[in-house]
Design a protein around this motif. Sequence first.
Motif, PDB file in Angstrom:
ATOM      1  N   TYR A 263       0.856  -1.185   0.000  1.00 49.80           N
ATOM      2  CA  TYR A 263       0.000   0.000   0.000  1.00 49.80           C
ATOM      3  C   TYR A 263       0.893   1.236   0.000  1.00 49.80           C
ATOM      4  O   TYR A 263       1.778   1.367   0.845  1.00 49.80           O
ATOM      5  N   ASN A 264       0.643   2.130  -0.929  1.00 47.17           N
ATOM      6  CA  ASN A 264       1.434   3.344  -1.072  1.00 47.17           C
ATOM      7  C   ASN A 264       0.555   4.562  -0.794  1.00 47.17           C
ATOM      8  O   ASN A 264      -0.458   4.770  -1.465  1.00 47.17           O
ATOM      9  N   ILE A 265       0.919   5.345   0.216  1.00 47.62           N
ATOM     10  CA  ILE A 265       0.186   6.571   0.558  1.00 47.62           C
ATOM     11  C   ILE A 265       1.044   7.756   0.147  1.00 47.62           C
ATOM     12  O   ILE A 265       2.132   7.959   0.690  1.00 47.62           O
ATOM     13  N   ARG A 266       0.560   8.516  -0.810  1.00 49.66           N
ATOM     14  CA  ARG A 266       1.282   9.693  -1.282  1.00 49.66           C
ATOM     15  C   ARG A 266       0.695  10.940  -0.637  1.00 49.66           C
ATOM     16  O   ARG A 266      -0.514  11.087  -0.536  1.00 49.66           O
ATOM     17  N   MET A 267       1.586  11.860  -0.251  1.00 47.64           N
ATOM     18  CA  MET A 267       1.158  13.036   0.494  1.00 47.64           C
ATOM     19  C   MET A 267       1.588  14.310  -0.220  1.00 47.64           C
ATOM     20  O   MET A 267       2.631  14.334  -0.872  1.00 47.64           O
ATOM     21  N   PRO A 268       0.818  15.382  -0.060  1.00 49.26           N
ATOM     22  CA  PRO A 268       1.202  16.669  -0.654  1.00 49.26           C
ATOM     23  C   PRO A 268       2.162  17.465   0.220  1.00 49.26           C
ATOM     24  O   PRO A 268       2.467  18.612  -0.081  1.00 49.26           O
ATOM     25  N   THR A 269       2.613  16.872   1.317  1.00 50.41           N
ATOM     26  CA  THR A 269       3.498  17.564   2.249  1.00 50.41           C
ATOM     27  C   THR A 269       4.955  17.225   1.941  1.00 50.41           C
ATOM     28  O   THR A 269       5.262  16.508   0.996  1.00 50.41           O
ATOM     29  N   LEU A 270       5.853  17.730   2.778  1.00 47.79           N
ATOM     30  CA  LEU A 270       7.274  17.444   2.635  1.00 47.79           C
ATOM     31  C   LEU A 270       7.582  16.028   3.131  1.00 47.79           C
ATOM     32  O   LEU A 270       6.796  15.428   3.867  1.00 47.79           O
ATOM     33  N   PRO A 271       8.748  15.459   2.755  1.00 47.60           N
ATOM     34  CA  PRO A 271       9.035  14.048   3.063  1.00 47.60           C
ATOM     35  C   PRO A 271       9.146  13.739   4.555  1.00 47.60           C
ATOM     36  O   PRO A 271       9.500  14.590   5.364  1.00 47.60           O
ATOM     37  N   LEU A 272       8.856  12.486   4.877  1.00 44.90           N
ATOM     38  CA  LEU A 272       9.033  11.952   6.228  1.00 44.90           C
ATOM     39  C   LEU A 272      10.443  11.383   6.351  1.00 44.90           C
ATOM     40  O   LEU A 272      10.986  10.841   5.396  1.00 44.90           O
ATOM     41  N   VAL A 273      11.029  11.485   7.554  1.00 47.12           N
ATOM     42  CA  VAL A 273      12.382  10.968   7.744  1.00 47.12           C
ATOM     43  C   VAL A 273      12.488   9.976   8.899  1.00 47.12           C
ATOM     44  O   VAL A 273      13.534   9.365   9.105  1.00 47.12           O
ATOM     45  N   SER A 274      11.412   9.794   9.671  1.00 48.04           N
ATOM     46  CA  SER A 274      11.454   8.863  10.801  1.00 48.04           C
ATOM     47  C   SER A 274      10.054   8.326  11.050  1.00 48.04           C
ATOM     48  O   SER A 274       9.062   9.041  10.845  1.00 48.04           O
ATOM     49  N   ALA A 406      -7.895  15.373  13.161  1.00 48.28           N
ATOM     50  CA  ALA A 406      -8.113  15.126  11.737  1.00 48.28           C
ATOM     51  C   ALA A 406      -7.451  16.209  10.906  1.00 48.28           C
ATOM     52  O   ALA A 406      -7.357  17.368  11.316  1.00 48.28           O
ATOM     53  N   LEU A 407      -6.964  15.813   9.734  1.00 49.13           N
ATOM     54  CA  LEU A 407      -6.374  16.755   8.799  1.00 49.13           C
ATOM     55  C   LEU A 407      -7.485  17.328   7.924  1.00 49.13           C
ATOM     56  O   LEU A 407      -8.085  16.615   7.123  1.00 49.13           O
ATOM     57  N   THR A 408      -7.766  18.608   8.097  1.00 53.11           N
ATOM     58  CA  THR A 408      -8.818  19.233   7.299  1.00 53.11           C
ATOM     59  C   THR A 408      -8.241  19.783   6.012  1.00 53.11           C
ATOM     60  O   THR A 408      -7.088  20.157   5.941  1.00 53.11           O
ATOM     61  N   GLY A 409      -9.050  19.792   5.011  1.00 51.40           N
ATOM     62  CA  GLY A 409      -8.619  20.380   3.749  1.00 51.40           C
ATOM     63  C   GLY A 409      -8.010  19.399   2.789  1.00 51.40           C
ATOM     64  O   GLY A 409      -7.841  19.681   1.620  1.00 51.40           O
ATOM     65  N   ARG A 410      -7.649  18.209   3.252  1.00 48.48           N
ATOM     66  CA  ARG A 410      -7.098  17.208   2.345  1.00 48.48           C
ATOM     67  C   ARG A 410      -7.260  15.830   2.955  1.00 48.48           C
ATOM     68  O   ARG A 410      -7.363  15.679   4.179  1.00 48.48           O
ATOM     69  N   LEU A 411      -7.264  14.834   2.133  1.00 50.25           N
ATOM     70  CA  LEU A 411      -7.420  13.445   2.561  1.00 50.25           C
ATOM     71  C   LEU A 411      -6.248  12.639   2.069  1.00 50.25           C
ATOM     72  O   LEU A 411      -5.772  12.839   0.956  1.00 50.25           O
ATOM     73  N   GLY A 412      -5.785  11.701   2.877  1.00 51.27           N
ATOM     74  CA  GLY A 412      -4.724  10.793   2.452  1.00 51.27           C
ATOM     75  C   GLY A 412      -5.343   9.553   1.846  1.00 51.27           C
ATOM     76  O   GLY A 412      -6.358   9.057   2.330  1.00 51.27           O
ATOM     77  N   GLY A 413      -4.758   9.035   0.805  1.00 54.71           N
ATOM     78  CA  GLY A 413      -5.306   7.840   0.171  1.00 54.71           C
ATOM     79  C   GLY A 413      -4.250   6.800  -0.066  1.00 54.71           C
ATOM     80  O   GLY A 413      -3.082   7.132  -0.229  1.00 54.71           O
ATOM     81  N   ALA A 414      -4.631   5.549  -0.078  1.00 55.99           N
ATOM     82  CA  ALA A 414      -3.691   4.459  -0.309  1.00 55.99           C
ATOM     83  C   ALA A 414      -3.850   3.962  -1.750  1.00 55.99           C
ATOM     84  O   ALA A 414      -4.962   3.792  -2.238  1.00 55.99           O
ATOM     85  N   HIS A 415      -2.740   3.769  -2.384  1.00 54.32           N
ATOM     86  CA  HIS A 415      -2.732   3.243  -3.741  1.00 54.32           C
ATOM     87  C   HIS A 415      -2.140   1.843  -3.727  1.00 54.32           C
ATOM     88  O   HIS A 415      -1.023   1.654  -3.243  1.00 54.32           O
ATOM     89  N   LEU A 416      -2.848   0.889  -4.235  1.00 51.36           N
ATOM     90  CA  LEU A 416      -2.389  -0.494  -4.263  1.00 51.36           C
ATOM     91  C   LEU A 416      -1.560  -0.692  -5.509  1.00 51.36           C
ATOM     92  O   LEU A 416      -1.951  -0.285  -6.602  1.00 51.36           O
ATOM     93  N   ARG A 417      -0.388  -1.304  -5.342  1.00 50.86           N
ATOM     94  CA  ARG A 417       0.457  -1.577  -6.504  1.00 50.86           C
ATOM     95  C   ARG A 417       1.119  -2.925  -6.362  1.00 50.86           C
ATOM     96  O   ARG A 417       1.055  -3.550  -5.330  1.00 50.86           O
TER      97      ARG A 417
END
Length: 417
Positions: A263-274, A406-417
């Motif tokens: 499952y791949n969750i893509r975000m419009p924010t900056l990258p995660l490091v931990s 909750a994060l308002t204004g945007r939703l996170g989604g999972a992409h199956l690959r």
Amino acid sequence: MPEIYALAQTPITSHAFSADRSQLAASLNSNDAQIFTRQGAEWISTVTLSEHDKLITSIDWAPNSNRIVTCSQDRNAYVWQEQPDPETGRLIWKPTLVLLRINRAATYVKWSPKEDKFAVASGARAIAICSFDPENNWWVSKLLKKPIRSTVLSVDWHPNNVLLAAGSADMKARVFSAYIKEVDDRRVSFIRYCWLLNSRKVNRPAPTVWGSKLPFNTICGEYASPAGGWVHAIGFSPSGDVLAFASHDSSINIVYPNGPVIYNIRMPTLPLVSLTWTSEDTIIAAGHDCRPLVFSGTANGWQEAGTLDDATAPKSPESRSGFGSSSSVGRLKAGAFATFRDADTRGQSSIAGSASPTADTKVLTIHQNTITNVRPYAYSGTNVTKVSTSGVDGMLVIWDVDAVTALTGRLGGAHLR
């Protein structure tokens, strides 16, 4: 409310707590490690561990054996243990040499669950699996090399004390076998070992979803970052049956090897490091966006559930400063960013010192800069109830994992690959 501590005016590269959480080891962007002791509502530096020549990149504290391991850009690692001083009788921290056999900087270190081994990631395209040699009184290493093609940025141990997950700058997350016969069979008595050897039942690791035959350097799984980003963080779930990794393409991936399903969750924010798992169905991760994000799901799907940093909470001048009425928080809402955005899209400019609220350069989050570390802090059974974060802003924050906004204004989604 989260507990907020300003440890230093310099970045915190890494931190780790003692078992009873009364002490904290941290690297303040230098070649020394500081041990802080909690005194009331403050953390006071009481001990300095000085042995490295260059920046300490990672620290880990073994809860049962009370040993600290540090690694550094000077290509060395040291294991620190409290021992009585022969002159004064007081307990002092003494280092033990680790023979890493690497020719590039050490980047990350992690104790194994049974604390008889630890793994050191490096820029030498190798991972050193270290174990203690009592005859020479030092720690020796055995290297995992193939097929790593670049710097290893993070590692994590499987609960069985044998498998090791690693994320690297070659855009791959891998699961290795770090089985060392001399270490992993050491707990069997000599007589029983001889019987097991004769009956061909030597104490080998039990089969897992990652495989059954696990000689050293076996590749049990290899997964690519979807958009080709460095893999900054990696971690096994509490059961060890699921793997999560975050990469520089601002995505987090959850791997079920039995499927295999990713499952791949893509975000419009900056990258995660931990990142860290708090239960079998929840992950907390943080990075350049300055706030801890919560992800939840099962084998049927994953999604971004919210954040631990509540933007609607009362803001104090010391910890937060805001502007506007937008509920979308993070580094991309900093005043400096808004100034350039308005100049580009609206032809407006905010001069420094003006009364405009957008002249403020603070972000709406508690952390004012990149979060470098997320670690479990408190447990209830096998589940984590609190996590700690430290960052480039020199702050240490302890969060309640149930306080999800909750994060308002945007939703996170999972992409199956």
